[in-house]
Design an enzyme around this catalytic site. Structure first.
Site, PDB file in Angstrom:
ATOM      1  N   MET A  21       8.434   1.083   0.932  1.00  0.00           N
ATOM      2  CA  MET A  21       7.526   2.113   0.458  1.00  0.00           C
ATOM      3  C   MET A  21       6.464   2.403   1.504  1.00  0.00           C
ATOM      4  SD  MET A  21       4.995   1.980  -2.859  1.00  0.00           S
ATOM      5  CE  MET A  21       6.336   1.934  -4.005  1.00  0.00           C
ATOM      6  N   CYS A  22       6.216   3.688   1.689  1.00  0.00           N
ATOM      7  CA  CYS A  22       5.066   4.133   2.475  1.00  0.00           C
ATOM      8  C   CYS A  22       4.492   5.335   1.749  1.00  0.00           C
ATOM      9  CB  CYS A  22       5.440   4.429   3.927  1.00  0.00           C
ATOM     10  SG  CYS A  22       6.519   5.819   4.173  1.00  0.00           S
ATOM     11  N   SER A  23       3.577   6.011   2.343  1.00  0.00           N
ATOM     12  CA  SER A  23       2.911   7.092   1.614  1.00  0.00           C
ATOM     13  C   SER A  23       3.858   8.238   1.315  1.00  0.00           C
ATOM     14  CB  SER A  23       1.679   7.571   2.371  1.00  0.00           C
ATOM     15  OG  SER A  23       2.034   7.980   3.663  1.00  0.00           O
TER      16      SER A  23
ATOM     17  N   GLY B 260       7.392   8.051   2.449  1.00  0.00           N
ATOM     18  CA  GLY B 260       8.765   7.562   2.537  1.00  0.00           C
ATOM     19  C   GLY B 260       9.471   7.979   3.810  1.00  0.00           C
TER      20      GLY B 260
ATOM     21  N   GLU C 238       5.229   6.416  -2.483  1.00  0.00           N
ATOM     22  CA  GLU C 238       4.480   5.704  -3.516  1.00  0.00           C
ATOM     23  C   GLU C 238       4.670   6.319  -4.902  1.00  0.00           C
ATOM     24  OE1 GLU C 238       0.307   6.072  -2.979  1.00  0.00           O
ATOM     25  OE2 GLU C 238      -0.147   5.063  -4.856  1.00  0.00           O
TER      26      GLU C 238
END
Length: 102
Positions: free
Chosen positions: A7-9, A11, A39
């Site tokens: 997960m990142c802000s 993707g 997220e």
């Protein structure tokens, strides 16, 4: 089969890492499902997940994501491993956490 979520802000940066981890999984004959999500998409992807790995740029979300994920372990990817796109090392870290070794 083990299911790993990155997960990142948005993707996007984790999508590159997913590719590297999948390549490592093939070479080590590990049966894993690895996906990158933003997220906001956690709720729709959490079912059956064995571990959630956060990109180092969103480490501040760890407590929030852990609260949503309940019993699913949430870890932050090491910044050096992420920066060097060391998919093999990150995959091994994820598998060790899933197996209770870390």
């Amino acid at each position: 089969m083990k299911k790993i979520l990155l997960m990142c802000s948005a993707g996007m940066s984790t999508s590159i890492m997913v590719k590297k981890m999948k390549e490592a999984a093939v070479s080590h004959k590990e049966e894993v499902q690895i996906n990158a999500i933003a997220e906001q998409a956690l709720e729709e992807h959490i079912a059956g997940t064995d571990i959630i790995l956060l990109g180092p740029q969103v480490r501040f979300l760890q407590d929030k994501v852990q609260a949503e994920a309940k019993n699913v372990p949430v870890r932050v990817i090491d910044m050096m491993d992420y920066g060097t796109m060391n998919g093999a090392k990150i995959l091994q870290f994820a598998l060790d956490v899933i197996d209770g070794k870390k």
